[in-house]
Enzyme design. Sequence first.
Site, PDB file in Angstrom:
ATOM      1  N   ASN A 159       0.807  -1.235   0.000  1.00 38.81           N
ATOM      2  CA  ASN A 159       0.000   0.000   0.000  1.00 38.81           C
ATOM      3  C   ASN A 159       0.837   1.280   0.000  1.00 38.81           C
ATOM      4  OD1 ASN A 159       0.743  -0.607   2.665  1.00 38.81           O
ATOM      5  ND2 ASN A 159      -0.978   0.534   3.491  1.00 38.81           N
ATOM      6  N   GLU A 173       3.502  -5.191  12.366  1.00 43.47           N
ATOM      7  CA  GLU A 173       2.622  -4.028  12.177  1.00 43.47           C
ATOM      8  C   GLU A 173       1.492  -4.468  11.264  1.00 43.47           C
ATOM      9  OE1 GLU A 173       2.733  -1.202  13.626  1.00 43.47           O
ATOM     10  OE2 GLU A 173       4.757  -1.138  14.457  1.00 43.47           O
ATOM     11  N   CYS A 180      -3.392   1.405   6.467  1.00 44.55           N
ATOM     12  CA  CYS A 180      -3.794   0.678   7.683  1.00 44.55           C
ATOM     13  C   CYS A 180      -4.479   1.597   8.681  1.00 44.55           C
ATOM     14  CB  CYS A 180      -2.569   0.030   8.310  1.00 44.55           C
ATOM     15  SG  CYS A 180      -1.266   1.223   8.634  1.00 44.55           S
ATOM     16  N   GLU A 188       7.267   1.085  16.503  1.00 45.23           N
ATOM     17  CA  GLU A 188       8.351   1.664  15.711  1.00 45.23           C
ATOM     18  C   GLU A 188       8.427   3.157  16.012  1.00 45.23           C
ATOM     19  OE1 GLU A 188       6.930   0.460  11.844  1.00 45.23           O
ATOM     20  OE2 GLU A 188       8.155  -1.342  11.852  1.00 45.23           O
TER      21      GLU A 188
HETATM   22  P1  NAD Z   1       0.184  -9.325   3.158  1.00 44.51           P
HETATM   23  O1  NAD Z   1       0.241  -9.851   4.547  1.00 44.51           O
HETATM   24  O2  NAD Z   1      -0.557 -10.093   2.146  1.00 44.51           O
HETATM   25  O3  NAD Z   1       1.657  -9.133   2.567  1.00 44.51           O
HETATM   26  C1  NAD Z   1       2.621  -8.332   3.203  1.00 44.51           C
HETATM   27  C2  NAD Z   1       4.002  -8.830   2.820  1.00 44.51           C
HETATM   28  O4  NAD Z   1       4.166 -10.143   3.349  1.00 44.51           O
HETATM   29  C3  NAD Z   1       4.230  -8.944   1.313  1.00 44.51           C
HETATM   30  O5  NAD Z   1       5.566  -8.619   1.016  1.00 44.51           O
HETATM   31  C4  NAD Z   1       3.977 -10.425   1.064  1.00 44.51           C
HETATM   32  O6  NAD Z   1       4.628 -10.926  -0.079  1.00 44.51           O
HETATM   33  C5  NAD Z   1       4.560 -11.027   2.330  1.00 44.51           C
HETATM   34  N1  NAD Z   1       4.042 -12.365   2.647  1.00 44.51           N
HETATM   35  C6  NAD Z   1       2.837 -12.900   2.317  1.00 44.51           C
HETATM   36  N2  NAD Z   1       2.763 -14.170   2.782  1.00 44.51           N
HETATM   37  C7  NAD Z   1       3.931 -14.429   3.422  1.00 44.51           C
HETATM   38  C8  NAD Z   1       4.454 -15.561   4.102  1.00 44.51           C
HETATM   39  N3  NAD Z   1       3.753 -16.702   4.216  1.00 44.51           N
HETATM   40  N4  NAD Z   1       5.686 -15.485   4.646  1.00 44.51           N
HETATM   41  C9  NAD Z   1       6.412 -14.343   4.548  1.00 44.51           C
HETATM   42  N5  NAD Z   1       5.977 -13.244   3.895  1.00 44.51           N
HETATM   43  C10 NAD Z   1       4.744 -13.269   3.347  1.00 44.51           C
HETATM   44  O7  NAD Z   1      -0.354  -7.832   3.292  1.00 44.51           O
HETATM   45  P2  NAD Z   1      -0.656  -6.835   2.096  1.00 44.51           P
HETATM   46  O8  NAD Z   1      -1.935  -7.291   1.466  1.00 44.51           O
HETATM   47  O9  NAD Z   1       0.552  -6.655   1.276  1.00 44.51           O
HETATM   48  O10 NAD Z   1      -0.890  -5.467   2.886  1.00 44.51           O
HETATM   49  C11 NAD Z   1      -2.103  -5.088   3.408  1.00 44.51           C
HETATM   50  C12 NAD Z   1      -2.130  -5.327   4.909  1.00 44.51           C
HETATM   51  O11 NAD Z   1      -1.042  -4.629   5.525  1.00 44.51           O
HETATM   52  C13 NAD Z   1      -3.384  -4.755   5.544  1.00 44.51           C
HETATM   53  O12 NAD Z   1      -3.842  -5.656   6.513  1.00 44.51           O
HETATM   54  C14 NAD Z   1      -2.888  -3.468   6.203  1.00 44.51           C
HETATM   55  O13 NAD Z   1      -3.656  -3.010   7.269  1.00 44.51           O
HETATM   56  C15 NAD Z   1      -1.525  -3.894   6.643  1.00 44.51           C
HETATM   57  N6  NAD Z   1      -0.672  -2.725   6.891  1.00 44.51           N
HETATM   58  C16 NAD Z   1      -0.321  -2.408   8.183  1.00 44.51           C
HETATM   59  C17 NAD Z   1       0.453  -1.278   8.436  1.00 44.51           C
HETATM   60  C18 NAD Z   1       0.870  -0.909   9.836  1.00 44.51           C
HETATM   61  O14 NAD Z   1       1.805  -0.125   9.969  1.00 44.51           O
HETATM   62  N7  NAD Z   1       0.229  -1.412  10.872  1.00 44.51           N
HETATM   63  C19 NAD Z   1       0.874  -0.476   7.380  1.00 44.51           C
HETATM   64  C20 NAD Z   1       0.492  -0.827   6.085  1.00 44.51           C
HETATM   65  C21 NAD Z   1      -0.273  -1.960   5.850  1.00 44.51           C
END
Ligand code: NAD
Length: 518
Positions: free
Chosen positions: A186, A284, A318, A499
């Site tokens: 995102n 996060e 998020c 963080e």
């Molecule tokens: P996601 O969990 O699908 O993917 C995040 C990252 O993890 C990607 O690089 C992905 O390739 C990797 N990943 C996926 N499966 C994995 C596995 N089994 N092992 C290791 N790595 C793996 O999330 P997304 O769809 O990319 O992002 C959206 C989510 O992120 C939403 O839930 C959003 O709220 C959250 N988010 C949180 C924050 C925060 O600071 N709290 C900030 C931005 C986004």
Amino acid sequence: MRTLGLEVRTRQTQGRETPSPVERKTGVVSTMAGTKALLTLENFINGKFVPCSSYIDSYDPSTGEVYCRVPDSGNEEIEAAVEAARAAFPGWSARSPQERSQVLHRLADLLEKSLEDLAQAESRDQGKTITLARTMDIPRSVQNFRFFASSILHHTSECTHMDHEGCLHYTLRAPVGIAGLISPWNLPLYLLTWKVAPAIAAGNTVIAKPSELTSVTAWMMCKLLETAGVPPGVVNIVFGTGPKVGEALVSHPEVPLISFTGSQPTAERIAQLSAPHCKKLSLELGGKNPAIIFEDANLEECIPTTVRSSFANQGEICLCTSRIFVQKSIYSEFLKKFVAATRMWKVGIPSDPSASIGALISKAHLEKVRSYIKKARAEGARILCGEGVDTLSLPPKNQAGYFMLPTVITDIKDESCCMKEEIFGPVTCVVPFDSEEEVIQRANSVKYGLAATVWSSNVGRVHRVAKKLQSGLVWSNCWLIRELNLPFGGMKSSGIGREGAKDSYEFFTEVKTITIKH
Ligand code: NAD
């Protein structure tokens, strides 16, 4: 598309997997898909661009067409990156904080010089508006390096005397080793640099894995590392999918620390894989963030800010608001003005500077977001504007892009999945409440606890409510104003750890207590 001055070239050969020597040096490879040139990325390991044996397609969210190929890395690439990071660690960790700080400052300057190229690339790759990429994503990525370049110079350790024992105690902090950094799609460069900067400032070497859906700006940053003075092996970037290369990174026994930003189900998997190695984890995760609007709120400020907090970056932040609780006495007035203000938000192609909302990240995500609106309808909720109510007009070449109008739902129960689950799109629910006590209980009734906003001109009430909300961050009468020194992160299912200047430093270092009898 300009990728830091290196144009993508077209070739007549099809299905070519091996780059030419020039391409290997610059990290730009081009292939032909039909008649279109595809940007092909390479991993960055030990200071060099390295080709991969297989690639995955990456789509332009504004057209739905493949425009880029991303390495489909796995164990082999992680082994090479670990070897490089291990070899670079003694030299990098032995440098003084001042020396490392200078490198971070140089990298920040180089990123800033490339701001426009990076903003264009981020907007195309992610679907966000060019305005947001120019004013938020890339400036913040620059700021991340400047901020940690500065904050690393100001940490002190603890020291205490125990006179009756004749002892002096003090603490020492040392970098942890090889840091594994995994970031989402995102805010691609913004969130990646929020991890890379503190990790290397503290003396670690890193292996970063950006989201496979948005890898381009991370790869562009690799081109600047050598000029900034980052030694080979200090920053390694390995591209690919979560289940393949992400899990290879998380499971590697020589990577003692994982900093992850993403969804809660992925965090669960990462926690399982890390458990046998007792890895240090920072998670996060998502949110279902409430806005609480009391009858004494300044609606002139509250309404435009709440539209922005609901729909900025297509609702794909998020911290976006997705449950709006409005005190009954102002409910009708708020709803009318909020829907009118939402309708003013223009959905347009990402390169249109007048657009407030661009394209969602993928077809699958668009379908998921739309499915929530179908469920809300089936439950008897009312859709006041947006999806299925208003008409979206797009140029012909963007008809297959992943666009959606900002959508407001009302007459919905707190138990509905639209009020409980993270939708992560341009959808928000508005519901009425009676009392302070009631709204706190309802705001806290979800599994997440990331961010909340409270709108009121009664300072006493703001303090009371902020204290009782189960939320890592509370904004009152504003949204998304960040003080990077202070802790950032969520409670409950929104994550583990924080963080920020001190918090990131503590996470990316190990502390040791030393006692000396004199
Ligand atoms: P996601 O969990 O699908 O993917 C995040 C990252 O993890 C990607 O690089 C992905 O390739 C990797 N990943 C996926 N499966 C994995 C596995 N089994 N092992 C290791 N790595 C793996 O999330 P997304 O769809 O990319 O992002 C959206 C989510 O992120 C939403 O839930 C959003 O709220 C959250 N988010 C949180 C924050 C925060 O600071 N709290 C900030 C931005 C986004």
